[in-house]
Design a protein around this motif. Structure first.
Motif: not given
Length: 403
Positions: A33, A37, A344, A347-348, A351, A362
């Motif tokens: 991770v 990033l 992933e 996060i995508n 964030f 990411c």
């Protein structure tokens, strides 16, 4: 035989080996991770810088006399991706209209020298030769024309009390994207700019049939120098060295080198952080797995000595902890990959960074998964080395003494 025995032992004590695999996934998934990033953010920022040709452009401030040979030598430098001489700014303008010879609706446009390899031109643009030009999005909107149209260009000069003009057709080969050039402009072959400059200076330009004083510079009658030049670096990394070279020549320039260096510093900083975290996590897991395999060999010393007594060699016993380490590594990799893909996606989705314009925050490429797998298997081999060495020291008689 030994692979069968090693994996049979793992099935028998599956809870213990499952814990080893979970421990590996707990170390590897966060590292993936973190690198995802780093790679996603830096790659997205770099892609944005590359997508805008202005980031590789170096703007030359002021006008000087630049000879052809000097510019030719500069263009041969490896840092230079594109270079085109510029005529004087005061002469590098042209009135344009939606039709040739138009007297109304004239739009004053910059004349920008262009040629093969120009970063501003859209991919697939035909070579700009003769009267074939590209125009900016702003000029296309003002004239209400598109690629394939023929527009009019008008150059005007004042000779004494007389105001003179010449008209020429311009074939629009392409319209630049809006972000490529904000002002009204015509990107044209250099010889067209030279002809307009000569005409404005009162010289004749025979190849276009424009009358004036004999001895046009564009026809070789007079020596020509250029007031400035357009220059683009061959890559983002080449911007800094090229700026340094031009500055050393006494040329004042402006560039995006500060923004480029900021992204490069971010890449370096994230790389150092990843290296530290990966090093600490990797060393910790190596020690933990190595100690676990060693203790497993110690616990099964009697069983392994009996196997040795039955005819297996010391090399076969070395393979015992190594095969188990590879089994743990494989299980840990599968779990780590699954955990990373889940992280992933979250996060995508959650964030997303507006500045990255929808690009992934990411992300990992297939080669990164292969590197992670190769590094994990290599680490497993290292972790099992001591346990394998300990297993190779077991003698067949040791098991018989405990019968």
């Amino acid at each position: 035989m030994m692979p069968r025995l090693a994996f049979a032992d793992m099935r028998h004590e599956w809870q213990m080996f499952l814990c080893y695999a979970i421990a590996l996934a707990a170390v590897l998934a966060p590292l993936m991770v973190l690198y995802g990033l780093k790679y996603g953010v830096v790659t997205s920022l770099t892609s944005q810088l590359l997508a805008d040709p202005a980031n590789r452009e170096i703007l030359v401030i002021g006008n000087r006399d630049y000879e052809r040979d000097w510019l030719a030598d500069l263009s041969e430098r490896p840092e230079v991706g594109f270079l085109m001489p510029r005529t004087r700014s005061i002469a590098a303008t042209l009135y344009t209209s939606a039709e040739v010879g138009g007297r109304t609706g004239l739009e004053l446009a910059e004349l920008v020298p262009s040629g093969p390899g120009d970063p501003l031109l859209p991919p697939g643009t035909p070579p700009l030769q003769g009267h074939r030009v590209a125009i900016s999005h702003a000029l296309a909107q003002a004239l209400d024309v598109a690629a394939g149209a023929t527009i009019g260009g008008t150059a005007i000069r004042q000779i004494g009390e007389a105001r003179q003009r010449v008209d020429l057709p311009l074939e629009v080969a392409a319209v630049l994207p809006q972000r490529a050039f904000q002002r009204k402009a015509v990107l044209a072959p250099l010889d067209l700019l030279e002809a307009v400059e000569d005409y404005r200076d009162g010289l004749a330009v025979p190849r276009y049939g424009w009358e004036g004083e004999a001895g046009s510079r564009s026809d070789g009658g007079r020596a020509r120098s250029y007031a400035s030049f357009r220059i683009y670096a061959s890559s983002l990394e080449a911007v800094g060295p090229l700026v340094d070279h031009l500055t050393a020549q006494g040329i004042e320039v402006r560039s995006q080198v500060a923004e480029i260096e900021a992204v490069q510093r971010l890449d370096t900083s994230l790389g150092h952080i990843f290296t530290i975290v990966a090093g600490l996590g990797g060393i910790g897991y190596l020690l933990a797995l190595g100690a676990s395999l060693w203790s497993n060999v110690e616990r099964k010393q009697r069983d392994l000595s009996v196997i040795r007594f039955l005819g297996l060699s010391a090399a076969d016993l070395v393979r015992f902890p190594m095969l188990q380490a590879f089994g743990v590594a494989t299980g840990g990799l599968v779990m780590a990959f699954g955990l990373y893909l889940a992280a992933e996606s979250v996060i995508n989705a959650v964030f997303a960074v507006p500045a990255l314009e929808g690009q992934a925050v990411c992300v990992l490429q297939p080669v990164h998964y292969l590197i992670a797998a190769g590094a994990t298997l290599a680490a497993a081999a290292v972790a099992s080395a001591l346990a394998g060495w300990r297993a190779s020291l077991i003698e067949p008689a040791e098991g018989m003494r405990n019968v």
